[in-house]
Design a protein around this motif. Structure first.
Motif, PDB file in Angstrom:
ATOM      1  N   GLU A 172       0.977  -1.032  -0.334  1.00  0.00           N
ATOM      2  CA  GLU A 172      -0.268   0.315  -0.189  1.00  0.00           C
ATOM      3  C   GLU A 172       0.699   1.702   0.038  1.00  0.00           C
ATOM      4  OE1 GLU A 172      -4.212   0.870   1.832  1.00  0.00           O
ATOM      5  OE2 GLU A 172      -2.741   1.054   3.231  1.00  0.00           O
ATOM      6  N   SER A 173       0.447   2.112  -0.659  1.00  0.00           N
ATOM      7  CA  SER A 173       2.201   3.582  -0.987  1.00  0.00           C
ATOM      8  C   SER A 173       1.128   4.584  -0.417  1.00  0.00           C
ATOM      9  CB  SER A 173       1.212   3.827  -2.379  1.00  0.00           C
ATOM     10  OG  SER A 173       0.409   4.070  -2.986  1.00  0.00           O
ATOM     11  N   ALA A 174       1.591   5.509   0.128  1.00  0.00           N
ATOM     12  CA  ALA A 174       1.409   6.569   1.049  1.00  0.00           C
ATOM     13  C   ALA A 174      -0.374   7.166   0.351  1.00  0.00           C
ATOM     14  CB  ALA A 174       2.867   7.935   1.378  1.00  0.00           C
ATOM     15  N   ALA A 214      -5.374   8.143   0.456  1.00  0.00           N
ATOM     16  CA  ALA A 214      -6.659   8.891  -0.209  1.00  0.00           C
ATOM     17  C   ALA A 214      -8.173   7.572   0.995  1.00  0.00           C
ATOM     18  CB  ALA A 214      -7.190   7.661  -1.454  1.00  0.00           C
ATOM     19  N   ARG A 215      -7.194   7.311   1.635  1.00  0.00           N
ATOM     20  CA  ARG A 215      -8.733   5.622   2.244  1.00  0.00           C
ATOM     21  C   ARG A 215      -8.775   6.391   3.615  1.00  0.00           C
ATOM     22  NH1 ARG A 215      -6.294   1.856   5.774  1.00  0.00           N
ATOM     23  NH2 ARG A 215      -5.137   2.244   4.669  1.00  0.00           N
ATOM     24  N   ASP A 233     -12.520  16.699   1.893  1.00  0.00           N
ATOM     25  CA  ASP A 233     -11.267  16.940   2.113  1.00  0.00           C
ATOM     26  C   ASP A 233      -9.946  17.141   1.016  1.00  0.00           C
ATOM     27  OD1 ASP A 233     -12.265  17.928   4.491  1.00  0.00           O
ATOM     28  OD2 ASP A 233     -10.952  16.526   5.721  1.00  0.00           O
ATOM     29  N   LEU A 234     -10.307  15.831   0.294  1.00  0.00           N
ATOM     30  CA  LEU A 234      -9.029  15.572  -0.998  1.00  0.00           C
ATOM     31  C   LEU A 234      -9.146  16.404  -1.633  1.00  0.00           C
ATOM     32  CD1 LEU A 234      -7.649  13.310  -2.713  1.00  0.00           C
ATOM     33  CD2 LEU A 234      -9.481  11.917  -2.979  1.00  0.00           C
ATOM     34  N   ARG A 247      -9.837   8.689  -5.631  1.00  0.00           N
ATOM     35  CA  ARG A 247      -9.869   7.835  -5.051  1.00  0.00           C
ATOM     36  C   ARG A 247      -9.508   6.944  -4.652  1.00  0.00           C
ATOM     37  NH1 ARG A 247     -13.456   5.983  -0.697  1.00  0.00           N
ATOM     38  NH2 ARG A 247     -12.191   5.797   1.506  1.00  0.00           N
ATOM     39  N   ARG A 248     -11.372   6.608  -5.953  1.00  0.00           N
ATOM     40  CA  ARG A 248     -11.484   5.400  -6.195  1.00  0.00           C
ATOM     41  C   ARG A 248     -10.333   4.137  -7.311  1.00  0.00           C
ATOM     42  NH1 ARG A 248     -16.465   6.999  -9.131  1.00  0.00           N
ATOM     43  NH2 ARG A 248     -17.970   7.298  -7.161  1.00  0.00           N
TER      44      ARG A 248
END
Length: 54
Positions: free
Chosen positions: A6-8, A13-14, A20-21, A37-38
């Motif tokens: 899993e990346s930063a 995103a999760r 906020d995103l 995000r998806r």
């Protein structure tokens, strides 16, 4: 996806709301942030993203 893979960006995103995103991405529409995000959550990190996150 395993935590090691899993990346930063995927973790961020999760753990962030669509609003906020969208704000962080300087977007006027939450829909674009939702789409991004998806995409982040369903695709494995690319080679450059893995390199950048160590």
């Amino acid at each position: 996806m395993s935590p090691e893979m899993e990346s930063a960006g995927t973790r961020a995103a999760r753990d962030i709301s669509h609003n906020d995103l969208a704000t962080a991405m300087h977007l006027k529409s939450r829909a674009t942030a939702q789409t991004r995000r998806r995409t982040l959550l369903k695709t494995p990190p690319g080679e450059l993203e893995q390199w950048a996150t160590g």
